[in-house]
Write a protein that holds these residues in place. Structure first.
Motif, mmCIF file in Angstrom:
data_model
loop_
_atom_site.group_PDB
_atom_site.id
_atom_site.type_symbol
_atom_site.label_atom_id
_atom_site.label_comp_id
_atom_site.label_asym_id
_atom_site.label_seq_id
_atom_site.Cartn_x
_atom_site.Cartn_y
_atom_site.Cartn_z
ATOM 1 N N LYS A 1 1.901 12.640 8.753
ATOM 2 C CA LYS A 1 1.687 14.316 9.209
ATOM 3 C C LYS A 1 0.468 14.055 10.145
ATOM 4 O O LYS A 1 0.720 14.512 11.475
ATOM 5 C CB LYS A 1 1.446 15.169 8.087
ATOM 6 C CG LYS A 1 1.336 16.566 8.480
ATOM 7 C CD LYS A 1 1.144 17.678 7.376
ATOM 8 C CE LYS A 1 1.006 19.036 7.765
ATOM 9 N NZ LYS A 1 2.537 19.496 8.270
ATOM 10 N N ASN A 2 -0.696 13.456 9.823
ATOM 11 C CA ASN A 2 -1.701 13.154 10.755
ATOM 12 C C ASN A 2 -1.162 12.357 12.193
ATOM 13 O O ASN A 2 -1.871 12.492 13.269
ATOM 14 C CB ASN A 2 -2.801 12.456 10.104
ATOM 15 C CG ASN A 2 -3.325 13.370 8.962
ATOM 16 O OD1 ASN A 2 -3.438 14.489 9.009
ATOM 17 N ND2 ASN A 2 -4.055 12.686 8.001
ATOM 18 N N SER B 1 6.404 16.258 10.705
ATOM 19 C CA SER B 1 5.878 16.095 12.139
ATOM 20 C C SER B 1 5.870 17.625 12.834
ATOM 21 O O SER B 1 4.840 17.491 13.523
ATOM 22 C CB SER B 1 7.090 15.297 12.696
ATOM 23 O OG SER B 1 7.151 13.888 12.198
ATOM 24 N N ASN C 1 1.526 12.640 13.652
ATOM 25 C CA ASN C 1 2.161 13.341 14.648
ATOM 26 C C ASN C 1 1.591 14.624 14.880
ATOM 27 O O ASN C 1 2.338 15.363 15.471
ATOM 28 C CB ASN C 1 3.526 13.456 14.058
ATOM 29 C CG ASN C 1 4.407 12.120 13.863
ATOM 30 O OD1 ASN C 1 5.145 11.759 14.683
ATOM 31 N ND2 ASN C 1 4.390 11.357 12.761
ATOM 32 N N ASP C 2 0.407 14.999 14.577
ATOM 33 C CA ASP C 2 -0.222 16.341 14.928
ATOM 34 C C ASP C 2 -0.633 16.000 16.276
ATOM 35 O O ASP C 2 -0.951 15.176 17.042
ATOM 36 C CB ASP C 2 -1.578 16.467 14.084
ATOM 37 C CG ASP C 2 -1.296 16.897 12.496
ATOM 38 O OD1 ASP C 2 0.058 17.187 12.479
ATOM 39 O OD2 ASP C 2 -2.244 16.771 11.861
ATOM 40 N N GLU D 1 0.859 12.541 4.057
ATOM 41 C CA GLU D 1 -0.570 12.989 4.911
ATOM 42 C C GLU D 1 -0.788 12.113 6.136
ATOM 43 O O GLU D 1 -0.959 12.500 7.251
ATOM 44 C CB GLU D 1 -1.780 13.186 3.767
ATOM 45 C CG GLU D 1 -1.568 14.173 2.950
ATOM 46 C CD GLU D 1 -0.883 13.685 1.574
ATOM 47 O OE1 GLU D 1 -0.789 14.520 0.654
ATOM 48 O OE2 GLU D 1 -0.558 12.488 1.479
ATOM 49 N N GLN D 2 -0.538 10.551 5.927
ATOM 50 C CA GLN D 2 -0.800 9.837 6.921
ATOM 51 C C GLN D 2 0.338 9.971 7.920
ATOM 52 O O GLN D 2 -0.137 10.321 9.266
ATOM 53 C CB GLN D 2 -0.547 8.336 6.568
ATOM 54 C CG GLN D 2 -2.140 7.701 5.610
ATOM 55 C CD GLN D 2 -1.667 6.493 5.002
ATOM 56 O OE1 GLN D 2 -0.325 6.291 4.658
ATOM 57 N NE2 GLN D 2 -2.813 5.813 4.963
ATOM 58 N N THR E 1 2.996 22.956 4.534
ATOM 59 C CA THR E 1 2.000 21.673 3.920
ATOM 60 C C THR E 1 2.836 20.598 2.995
ATOM 61 O O THR E 1 4.192 20.688 2.867
ATOM 62 C CB THR E 1 1.229 22.274 2.757
ATOM 63 O OG1 THR E 1 2.026 22.770 1.698
ATOM 64 C CG2 THR E 1 0.609 23.327 3.206
#
Length: 271
Positions: free
Chosen positions: A267-268, A230, A270-271, A264-265, A235
């Motif tokens: 992480k995206n 988060s 919480n970007d 990946e989902q 990476t």
């Protein structure tokens, strides 16, 4: 790049203890995602219908007289909307003197209700604390009041544990998992540390917490993975290796199994 650059860390700068209220200009900026380097006790005396807070990616709906204990390192977020209550900011050193419950020292405590008698006693202690804090500020006396406060509220948290000996083992297990979860993922390791069999340890965990040692380790790994994904600059592959996974694809399967999302989902999101 360190994750502290992404998660603001709130510090106790010039005092070991601060006592403030939610309604009278609490000095900490609640309105961001952040961590503490100290312990914080929040007593929400009066809340709104939609009051809530987020603690380590779990959302909690607040009710009046909820108490929450935030441990150093936990990720916290709340937007104040006129709630009333008390805020104790307590250094690690003082908190370790006044509280001996390993579960709280390691993981804090999500919002919970003290019973009526506990609330009444705690209100009297806070009155004494406020008087001392704003007048003489004698730390030995403040510590004594804080210890009394913590004894009362933690009794409510631990009263449901089945046996004292098993409760102590659970608290020790939580500390061990927090120390070794990256390098030691087998129940047998923790059982040996506690000088009991793996089967017996799982029985204790199942009866007292409704889970297994493996699941406790997995939840601790998942929490750290969420923190890194988060707010860190790493990476997915780097997070996997940091958490002791030699294979990033196995880490991805682990993460999705326990969270419902791929790394990946998440992480995206919480970007």
């Amino acid at each position: 790049m360190s994750e502290e650059k992404h998660i603001p860390v709130h510090n106790l700068t010039y005092q070991e203890f601060q006592l403030t209220t939610l309604e009278n200009g609490h000095p900490e900026n609640f309105n961001d995602v952040h961590r503490h380097n100290f312990f914080e006790i929040l007593w929400f005396k009066e809340v709104k219908d939609d009051s809530h807070l987020e603690l380590d990616f779990e959302n909690y709906h607040l009710k009046s007289n909820h108490i929450c204990i935030i441990a150093p390192g936990q990720v916290f977020n709340m937007k104040l909307r006129g709630e009333k209550g008390y805020v104790f900011a307590i250094s690690r050193e003082i908190f370790q003197e006044i509280c001996d419950v390993e579960l709280i020292l390691t993981n804090g405590a999500a919002p919970f209700f003290p019973d009526y008698e506990s609330r009444k006693n705690c209100q009297g202690i806070i009155k004494l604390l406020e008087d001392e804090y704003h007048r003489n500020c004698r730390m030995n006396l403040i510590k004594a009041y804080l210890k009394a406060f913590c004894i009362i509220i933690t009794e409510d948290l631990t009263s449901q544990e089945p046996l004292l000996h098993d409760k102590q083992r659970i608290q020790k297990l939580i500390t061990l998992i927090d120390t070794y979860y990256i390098t030691q993922k087998e129940t047998r390791f923790y059982a040996e540390k506690l000088s009991i069999s793996a089967h017996h340890l799982n029985d204790i965990v199942r009866i007292s917490r409704g889970t297994t040692v493996k699941k406790m380790i997995a939840q601790r790994l998942l929490l750290e993975a969420k923190r890194e994904l988060s707010f860190g600059a790493l990476t997915v592959k780097e997070v996997a290796f940091r958490l002791g996974f030699n294979d990033s694809s196995y880490f991805s399967r682990f993460f999705k199994k326990h969270s419902g999302y791929s790394p990946e989902q998440f992480k995206n999101m919480n970007d």
